[in-house]
Design a protein around this motif. Structure first.
Motif, PDB file in Angstrom:
ATOM      1  N   ARG A  25       7.023 -24.227 -84.108  1.00 44.24           N
ATOM      2  CA  ARG A  25       5.826 -25.063 -84.149  1.00 44.24           C
ATOM      3  C   ARG A  25       5.170 -25.217 -82.776  1.00 44.24           C
ATOM      4  NH1 ARG A  25       9.309 -28.468 -86.964  1.00 44.24           N
ATOM      5  NH2 ARG A  25       9.163 -30.005 -85.281  1.00 44.24           N
ATOM      6  N   ARG A  26       5.987 -25.441 -81.757  1.00 46.99           N
ATOM      7  CA  ARG A  26       5.431 -25.766 -80.440  1.00 46.99           C
ATOM      8  C   ARG A  26       5.075 -24.520 -79.625  1.00 46.99           C
ATOM      9  NH1 ARG A  26       9.158 -29.687 -77.211  1.00 46.99           N
ATOM     10  NH2 ARG A  26       8.859 -30.790 -79.188  1.00 46.99           N
ATOM     11  N   TYR A  27       5.917 -23.470 -79.761  1.00 53.00           N
ATOM     12  CA  TYR A  27       5.738 -22.307 -78.900  1.00 53.00           C
ATOM     13  C   TYR A  27       5.295 -21.048 -79.643  1.00 53.00           C
ATOM     14  CZ  TYR A  27       8.316 -25.280 -75.648  1.00 53.00           C
ATOM     15  OH  TYR A  27       8.715 -26.317 -74.850  1.00 53.00           O
ATOM     16  N   GLY A  28       5.299 -21.085 -80.974  1.00 50.19           N
ATOM     17  CA  GLY A  28       4.851 -19.935 -81.750  1.00 50.19           C
ATOM     18  C   GLY A  28       5.726 -18.706 -81.584  1.00 50.19           C
ATOM     19  N   LEU A  29       7.029 -18.923 -81.353  1.00 47.27           N
ATOM     20  CA  LEU A  29       7.937 -17.801 -81.114  1.00 47.27           C
ATOM     21  C   LEU A  29       8.479 -17.192 -82.405  1.00 47.27           C
ATOM     22  CD1 LEU A  29      10.017 -19.282 -78.140  1.00 47.27           C
ATOM     23  CD2 LEU A  29       8.087 -17.690 -78.037  1.00 47.27           C
ATOM     24  N   VAL A  61      14.951 -18.361 -67.809  1.00 45.85           N
ATOM     25  CA  VAL A  61      13.506 -18.291 -68.062  1.00 45.85           C
ATOM     26  C   VAL A  61      13.082 -19.509 -68.884  1.00 45.85           C
ATOM     27  CG1 VAL A  61      11.676 -16.990 -69.192  1.00 45.85           C
ATOM     28  CG2 VAL A  61      13.522 -15.774 -68.009  1.00 45.85           C
ATOM     29  N   PRO A  62      12.069 -20.270 -68.459  1.00 45.18           N
ATOM     30  CA  PRO A  62      11.588 -21.411 -69.251  1.00 45.18           C
ATOM     31  C   PRO A  62      11.093 -20.940 -70.615  1.00 45.18           C
ATOM     32  CG  PRO A  62      10.677 -21.457 -67.026  1.00 45.18           C
ATOM     33  CD  PRO A  62      11.327 -20.118 -67.190  1.00 45.18           C
ATOM     34  N   VAL A  63      11.352 -21.748 -71.644  1.00 40.04           N
ATOM     35  CA  VAL A  63      10.970 -21.347 -72.992  1.00 40.04           C
ATOM     36  C   VAL A  63       9.455 -21.157 -73.102  1.00 40.04           C
ATOM     37  CG1 VAL A  63      10.775 -23.715 -73.868  1.00 40.04           C
ATOM     38  CG2 VAL A  63      11.295 -21.845 -75.453  1.00 40.04           C
ATOM     39  N   SER A  64       8.694 -21.858 -72.269  1.00 39.32           N
ATOM     40  CA  SER A  64       7.236 -21.728 -72.306  1.00 39.32           C
ATOM     41  C   SER A  64       6.763 -20.346 -71.879  1.00 39.32           C
ATOM     42  CB  SER A  64       6.591 -22.786 -71.403  1.00 39.32           C
ATOM     43  OG  SER A  64       7.037 -22.642 -70.061  1.00 39.32           O
ATOM     44  N   GLN A  65       7.620 -19.599 -71.161  1.00 37.09           N
ATOM     45  CA  GLN A  65       7.242 -18.265 -70.695  1.00 37.09           C
ATOM     46  C   GLN A  65       7.759 -17.156 -71.611  1.00 37.09           C
ATOM     47  OE1 GLN A  65       8.359 -17.619 -66.609  1.00 37.09           O
ATOM     48  NE2 GLN A  65       7.581 -19.596 -65.935  1.00 37.09           N
ATOM     49  N   VAL A  66       8.599 -17.509 -72.564  1.00 37.35           N
ATOM     50  CA  VAL A  66       9.260 -16.492 -73.380  1.00 37.35           C
ATOM     51  C   VAL A  66       8.272 -15.716 -74.241  1.00 37.35           C
ATOM     52  CG1 VAL A  66      10.873 -16.138 -75.297  1.00 37.35           C
ATOM     53  CG2 VAL A  66      11.502 -17.619 -73.388  1.00 37.35           C
ATOM     54  N   LYS A  67       7.249 -16.393 -74.788  1.00 38.50           N
ATOM     55  CA  LYS A  67       6.287 -15.694 -75.638  1.00 38.50           C
ATOM     56  C   LYS A  67       5.610 -14.569 -74.877  1.00 38.50           C
ATOM     57  CE  LYS A  67       2.573 -16.396 -78.981  1.00 38.50           C
ATOM     58  NZ  LYS A  67       1.692 -17.383 -79.654  1.00 38.50           N
ATOM     59  N   GLY A  68       5.247 -14.811 -73.617  1.00 38.66           N
ATOM     60  CA  GLY A  68       4.640 -13.770 -72.802  1.00 38.66           C
ATOM     61  C   GLY A  68       5.579 -12.603 -72.570  1.00 38.66           C
ATOM     62  N   LEU A  69       6.874 -12.890 -72.419  1.00 34.60           N
ATOM     63  CA  LEU A  69       7.861 -11.827 -72.247  1.00 34.60           C
ATOM     64  C   LEU A  69       7.994 -11.001 -73.518  1.00 34.60           C
ATOM     65  CD1 LEU A  69      10.603 -13.825 -70.325  1.00 34.60           C
ATOM     66  CD2 LEU A  69       9.137 -12.043 -69.392  1.00 34.60           C
ATOM     67  N   LEU A  70       8.021 -11.684 -74.670  1.00 30.17           N
ATOM     68  CA  LEU A  70       8.141 -10.975 -75.943  1.00 30.17           C
ATOM     69  C   LEU A  70       6.930 -10.080 -76.194  1.00 30.17           C
ATOM     70  CD1 LEU A  70       9.521 -13.838 -78.230  1.00 30.17           C
ATOM     71  CD2 LEU A  70      10.797 -11.889 -77.350  1.00 30.17           C
TER      72      LEU A  70
END
Length: 260
Positions: A25-29, A61-70
Motif C-alpha cells: 500500500r505505502r511503497y507499491g512494491l 537499503v532503505p525500503v523507500s529506495q527499493v522500488k527504484g532498485l527493482l
C-alpha cells in the motif's frame, strides 16, 4: 503456479504480514491478486520479489529506495555482501565465466559456504530472474554453480563423513539442489545428488544415513500422506525448501479484505 495466502508467505519468507501490506500500500512494491472475498493471494513470482526486497533491506537499503532498485532507475551503493554480489555480476555481464569460477572459489575460501550461498549466490540468481534479458546470464551462472557444487562434494568425500542423499520432489528450481550441496559442503557430509526431481519417490531401502528432500510450495494431500508415512517408518527424511516452512504451521488466512 502455486498461490499462497499472506500468512503462508509470511512463514515462507520470515516476514510479518503487516510489513507485506505496507510494502504493497505505502511503497507499491507488491501487486498481489485478490480472491472474491478480498483476501490477498501471492504467486511464485511475488515470492521472488519479496526475497529480492529482503535482500536489499538486509544490505542496509532503505525500503523507500527499493522500488527504484527493482525498476533499475537507481543504482545501489554496494556494501557488505552486496559488494561480492556486484563483483560477480560485473564479470558475469562480460561473460567471463572463468573469472566467475575463480571468484566463487575465492569467496568460498573466505566465507562459510552457507553464508555465501544465502547472502550472495541466491540473491544474485533472484536478481537475474527479474528481467527477461538477464535470464541468459542466470543460465551461465547456474552452469558455474553446478560445477562448483561438484567440486565441493568431491572435496568433502576426501574426509570422513556421513552418507547423504539430496533430491528434489515435484516442480522445483533445480539449481537450488546444487546450491544446497554447496551450503552443506563443510558439514562433513558425503552427498549423492539426484539432479532430476522425483515425482513419486520411494526411499524404503535407501542406504543413506540422511535423506534431504527439497520441495517448493504447498505439499499436495498425496505428498503430505507420503511424508507422514516416511516419518512413521522412521526413515531419515528431512524436508527442505518452502514446503518445509509451510508444513511446520497449520495453514491460516487473515481476513484482510477490509484493509485496502
Amino acid at each position: 503456479m502455486s498461490l499462497y495466502s499472506i500468512g503462508e508467505v509470511a512463514r515462507i519468507c520470515g516476514i510479518n504480514p503487516v510489513t507485506l501490506r505496507a510494502w504493497q500500500r505505502r511503497y507499491g512494491l507488491l501487486k498481489p491478486q485478490r480472491t472474491e472475498g478480498g483476501h490477498r493471494l501471492f504467486d511464485d513470482n511475488d515470492l521472488e520479489t519479496i526475497r529480492t526486497i529482503l535482500g536489499w533491506i538486509n544490505r542496509g537499503v532503505p525500503v523507500s529506495q527499493v522500488k527504484g532498485l527493482l525498476e533499475g532507475s537507481i543504482t545501489p551503493h554496494p556494501s557488505g555482501w552486496s559488494q561480492l554480489e556486484q563483483k560477480l555480476l560485473s564479470v558475469l555481464q562480460e561473460e567471463k565465466t572463468q573469472k566467475v569460477r575463480q571468484l566463487i572459489i575465492e569467496f568460498g575460501r573466505e566465507y562459510p559456504p552457507e553464508s555465501l550461498v544465502n547472502n550472495v549466490l541466491r540473491p544474485l540468481r533472484t536478481r537475474l530472474v527479474s528481467n527477461a534479458s538477464t535470464l541468459y546470464l542466470r543460465g551461465l551462472l547456474d552452469g558455474v554453480l553446478i560445477e562448483h557444487a561438484v567440486m565441493c562434494m568431491n572435496a568433502a568425500r576426501k574426509k570422513a563423513g556421513t552418507k547423504v542423499l539430496l533430491a528434489g520432489w515435484g516442480e522445483i528450481d533445480r539449481t537450488e539442489l546444487w546450491l544446497e550441496a554447496i551450503a552443506r559442503s563443510s558439514d562433513g557430509l558425503h552427498i549423492d545428488l539426484l539432479p532430476d526431481p522425483l515425482q513419486d519417490p520411494h526411499f524404503e531401502g535407501v542406504q543413506a544415513k540422511l535423506i534431504l528432500l527439497w520441495a517448493e510450495g504447498k505439499l499436495t494431500s498425496v505428498q503430505r500422506t507420503r511424508y507422514l508415512h516416511w516419518q512413521q517408518l522412521g526413515l531419515p527424511v528431512s524436508l527442505l525448501g518452502s514446503a518445509a516452512v509451510l508444513l511446520q504451521t497449520p495453514p491460516d488466512e487473515e481476513p484482510d479484505a477490509i484493509i485496502r
